[in-house]
Design an enzyme around this catalytic site. Structure first.
Site, PDB file in Angstrom:
ATOM      1  N   ARG A 117       0.825  -1.222   0.000  1.00 22.78           N
ATOM      2  CA  ARG A 117       0.000   0.000   0.000  1.00 22.78           C
ATOM      3  C   ARG A 117       0.854   1.265   0.000  1.00 22.78           C
ATOM      4  NH1 ARG A 117      -5.208  -2.719   3.246  1.00 22.78           N
ATOM      5  NH2 ARG A 117      -5.918  -3.715   1.321  1.00 22.78           N
TER       6      ARG A 117
ATOM      7  N   TYR B 105      -6.270  -0.240  -7.205  1.00 24.91           N
ATOM      8  CA  TYR B 105      -5.200  -1.162  -6.789  1.00 24.91           C
ATOM      9  C   TYR B 105      -5.216  -1.492  -5.298  1.00 24.91           C
ATOM     10  CZ  TYR B 105      -1.901  -1.199 -10.818  1.00 24.91           C
ATOM     11  OH  TYR B 105      -1.273  -1.412 -12.004  1.00 24.91           O
ATOM     12  N   GLU B 106      -4.895  -2.728  -4.968  1.00 26.96           N
ATOM     13  CA  GLU B 106      -4.595  -3.146  -3.581  1.00 26.96           C
ATOM     14  C   GLU B 106      -5.661  -2.728  -2.580  1.00 26.96           C
ATOM     15  OE1 GLU B 106      -2.336  -5.163  -3.000  1.00 26.96           O
ATOM     16  OE2 GLU B 106      -0.865  -4.916  -4.580  1.00 26.96           O
ATOM     17  N   GLY B 107      -6.916  -2.898  -2.949  1.00 28.95           N
ATOM     18  CA  GLY B 107      -8.012  -2.455  -2.078  1.00 28.95           C
ATOM     19  C   GLY B 107      -8.475  -1.096  -2.524  1.00 28.95           C
TER      20      GLY B 107
ATOM     21  N   GLN C 212     -10.340   0.775   1.580  1.00 31.30           N
ATOM     22  CA  GLN C 212      -9.389   1.499   2.446  1.00 31.30           C
ATOM     23  C   GLN C 212     -10.131   2.338   3.478  1.00 31.30           C
ATOM     24  OE1 GLN C 212      -6.176   0.930   2.232  1.00 31.30           O
ATOM     25  NE2 GLN C 212      -6.388  -0.288   0.360  1.00 31.30           N
TER      26      GLN C 212
END
Lengths: 604, 604
Positions: free
Chosen positions: B297, B443-445, B450
């Site tokens: 992250r 991306y990535e959550g 988030q």
């Protein structure tokens, strides 16, 4: 691909109910039209868009227009758009009968073009600019020029363009240098370069009629020395035929979006044989062009509203079909044994969808309102009423162009986010809407230019009379809404925002009064965001009030849920969008000056 | 194309001065490094990026990765990135000596990767994911697996990936269905599909080591039944060679941006011959994966910060070179006889550039701060201090990922707007940054995920201890800033915002206390915007305080203007960005519930 790009019920609700088209139809100019005949027209446009526009939307993006052998090659649907558009009256619809038109209200034209834009925003511009160019000729050119050019334009056989921008002069039209030298035959020899000419050349029109801003030799500097010319790609040879007029297609700009809508670079008079004919009087070119600008700016707002609408429907459809994750239990945990829920049931997804809805429908309502002012200012006979509608239109125009463009882009981005990773993928359509809509804050005067127009000219126009008139309209809505207990709270909120706006405007105008114009206008863009946000709150309260009174009256044309959804959208707007104006007011009344250039360079 | 994509002075200012890297170098793990050696490393990365990354940025967009003959074809610079990256320590830099690394601080790795991302964001992911995959193996897999896979990954000969997402399970990892069946030889037979696998296949790596989340037969439902496996594209044949491991490259997703960075769809075990090896213990896979997630992250926030930075420099360069329009005279008019001014002198353009600057540099500062917390939590020996840095990192991580992504996209859009029509054209680079950065909020959550992590987990973690610690840090900055008369006003403003945040959090947490979790989290995204805006105000006040004290001390490393520009940027942030939190607080403390699904469907 999603299969719904517009909700016709919502469009008709705004057109007939909220903005009461039938009030406009009472004007003499529109006596031949009634609701039934116009409904038939709108339905035929929807059918045409379903069949000829929407199915080619992705294909046109994937096969962009390109320059080859001195011409531009575009998708085959451009021909359908031009020819069928001509036949259906999509070019000439709003023109007078005597100019070959149907005397349709602008409101109906806007509704019809909105459908086309939502179906495929790469196509309607080809007819839209032909319309604009023909309109300039009809209004300002002599009979001979009218006879020579207009009929072929209205039929869609010839294309029309507006040639303003030059490589060295983007937003700054006072720096236009294209030259016009008077010739003995009454024509002018034209030489210069124009860029960003939408629909400037393609294989499906026999000829192109360019409306060109140029400077007659010896004309004064600045905007007061600019004249308007008709410069055709091929000129009449005097024997009933056409010959080349030395207009060169230098290039077709490759772009991030609207890739099927060509954007050309044109050269005039490279071989010293380009003729132009003066439209109206010399040195009045910019004035003529700007008389057409309100229509052009409504069209930009409409196009952006339409893209936001299509994107909303695409992401809504996805959210209703895609299972993913689970609802939170009262423990704050998720139960993996439970089946997945549709993503539309996640509050954050609903928030993104509702944001899209309020922006898309609010923008549609705004462009229809502007079209109504346009129709009424053109047709009412009482001079005071005429002035009233004219001032109202002038004041809201920069917001009509800007709000759908700026907030529409944000709405589309939220639509893309609803799809997660798929939103970024070429197989899904959201990414195309995201790319396409990004040009709208730039078209026909950037957001910066519109904002300076709003704060620097429109607000102060006739001692602030336009603002006074708009305030009265808003007060009327507040009064009407206050009659309903459910809506009173929102009406009060809007009343408070009106006072806030007065305060902000008073603060900013203070700088103009002191002669500090640069400071006065330096925060024009946040001011635009502030005032259009409040304007949309008005538009939404008006809509909710209409929905509420209809629900109470029981005279429903649509389902109960339909009306309730409009009230819900208003509430959403007042909770999630309108409060932003509190922060914006703080920004606008802050004394610090941080963006006016000084000796010290603070940007590196 | 613009020729500057990063300002190394600003990067070093944040790294060494504001965030005091040398404090981190005092830790035992870093004793072999000093400022000079690390500067050499950073300068070599800049030189490498100038030569091997930046010149290919546009070309990689125009020639996207594609699927052919069961494999993915990527641009030739991918090979350079992998091999030279391996050589230069761009993959192994932060690892322990015993794992083949250089024991570099994360802060330096972040600074170095930031330069690469800014130069060409299509390339660094290839080494970044190889690094991440190697890190998982090093931390959790046994020695045999380490010996088999890690050395070839660190050298850049083999690629590494993370395989989480499946077609039916996007953000919802509890629905992962990829199957692992235990075999007699201690391995598992793997079968399933994984999508959105970045860097999942290409012609420049001999082998790929996929870190795959899968469910061992009979494992519990949900996230507690997920295990982590090494599944290579080619497995060792036991004779020192490699044989196919039945991993199929089904497709390469075509995307709106980052088109040079391939995104694959992988099939495992289509021919029933795909072997995987368990990493660590069964059913702990998600826990392992998430232990690496903080690094991932930070990397996303860093990448977005880097794109926003490169876009800022590109539009700044344009604004400094492009003449257009005139400054307003005190009459409110423009004088056409006056020469054109550069557009950087127009307040609205300066506003857009300054917005870009505060977002880009603020984001850089934030990712370096997170990297510092990361370094310190890993290396300090006092357990209380360790916990403190760990909690601070956990709390800010969702903001570190989200703020640069969301606001970076807005900053880039402003950069595009600075160029007007050219910004939309393929010949200019802004439109590519606009397309590339749009994946970062996904991306990535996603931002939604988030935001729920921030409000639903991190804020409440250990009874709100992390928030208490962060508040203390902010208070300290307020105290330091207050010592300077010029900064006191901003320090007071930030103090007020801290109180506002307490009020908002108290209101929201009230819903959690009542067990109404859905309502508690329904406005998590606006809350994210609110809290990260205040966090950035803290970051900027810290920066301005540092700049101010340096100016007073006279110990300048850079020009006076350099420090003043940082103070100016802080002022800009406090005038134009921070006030948005007032409106956001209104939204967040509004009692109405409008986004929680009910029986009545209000979305159509």
């Amino acid at each position: 691909m999603a299969n719904q790009y517009v909700d016709i019920d919502t469009l008709k609700f705004f057109l007939y109910d909220v903005h009461n088209l039938e009030e406009v139809l009472l004007q003499e100019r529109f006596t031949d039209h009634d609701r039934d005949s116009l409904n038939l027209f709108i339905d035929s446009v929807k059918e045409f868009s379903d069949r000829e526009l929407f199915p080619y939307f992705k294909e046109m993006d994937e096969n962009p227009a390109y320059h080859e052998n001195g011409g531009v090659v575009v998708h085959k649907q451009v021909e359908v758009m031009m020819k069928k558009g001509g036949e259906m009256g999509l070019i000439s619809g709003t023109f007078d009968y005597e100019a070959g038109g149907l005397q349709m209200p602008m409101m109906v034209y806007t509704a019809s073009a909105f459908i086309q834009d939502a179906a495929n925003n790469h196509l309607p511009g080809y007819v839209g600019l032909t319309l604009g160019a023909a309109e300039l000729i009809i209004h300002f050119a002599n009979k001979e020029l009218n006879d020579t050019y207009v009929p072929k334009m209205l039929s869609g056989d010839w294309g029309g363009t507006m040639c303003l921008t030059e490589p060295q002069a983007g937003s700054s039209l006072s720096d236009v240098v294209t030259k016009a030298s008077p010739q003995d035959d009454g024509s002018y020899k034209i030489s210069g370069q124009k860029i960003f000419i939408s629909g400037g050349d393609h294989q499906y029109a026999e000829n192109f009629v360019h409306l060109v801003l140029a400077r007659i030799e010896g004309a004064p500097a600045g905007t007061k020395g600019i004249s308007l010319f008709i410069v055709p790609k091929k000129r009449p040879d005097g024997k009933g035929g056409l010959i080349s007029n030395d207009v060169t297609t230098v290039a077709d700009f490759q772009k991030m979006g609207q890739r099927g809508y060509c954007t050309t670079h044109l050269g005039f008079g490279d071989a010293d044989d380009c003729k132009g004919w003066l439209v109206g009087e010399a040195h009045h070119g910019l004035k003529y062009m700007f008389l057409m600008m309100n229509g052009a700016r409504i069209a930009v707002g409409r196009g952006a509203a339409a893209i936001a609408t299509a994107a909303y429907h695409a992401s809504l459809q996805y959210a209703k079909e895609r299972p993913q994750g689970r609802k939170l239990a009262s423990t704050g945990k998720k139960d993996p044994e439970q089946g997945q829920t549709l993503i539309i049931n996640h509050p954050d997804v609903r928030r993104m969808l509702l944001l899209q809805k309020v922006v898309a429908e609010g923008s549609l309502s705004l462009v229809l309102l502007a079209s109504k002012y346009y129709d009424l200012k053109e047709t009412v006979t009482d001079p005071l009423e005429k002035e009233r509608y004219s001032l109202l239109l002038e004041l809201i125009i920069p917001m009509v162009k800007t709000y759908p463009s700026e907030m529409g882009a944000q709405a589309v981005s939220n639509g893309l986010q609803v799809l997660g990773g798929y939103g970024f993928c070429a197989d899904f359509i959201l990414q195309q809407y995201h790319r396409d809509i990004r040009i709208f804050p730039i078209y026909e005067g950037t957001t910066g230019i519109q904002s300076q127009d709003l704060l620097g000219r429109k607000l102060l126009m006739e001692n602030g009379k336009a603002l006074e008139l708009l305030t009265k309209e808003v007060m009327l809505t507040i009064e009407n809404a206050s009659k309903f207990e459910d809506l009173r709270k929102y009406a009060n909120t809007l009343g408070g925002k009106l006072q806030l706006a007065q305060k902000v405007i008073g603060f900013l105008v203070g700088f103009a009064k002191k002669g500090d114009y640069e400071r006065f206008l330096s925060d024009a863009s946040p001011f635009m965001e502030f005032l259009s946000n409040i304007t949309l709150a008005w538009v939404w309260l008006e809509t909710a009030t209409f929905a509420k009174s209809t629900l109470i009256s029981g005279a429903l044309k649509y389902s109960e849920e339909f009306y309730e959804s409009k009230i819900h959208a208003m509430r959403f707007y007042y909770k999630y969008e309108l409060p932003k104006t509190t922060g914006l007011a703080e920004i606008l009344t802050n004394e610090e000056v941080l963006t006016v250039a000084t000796e010290k360079e603070i940007l590196h």
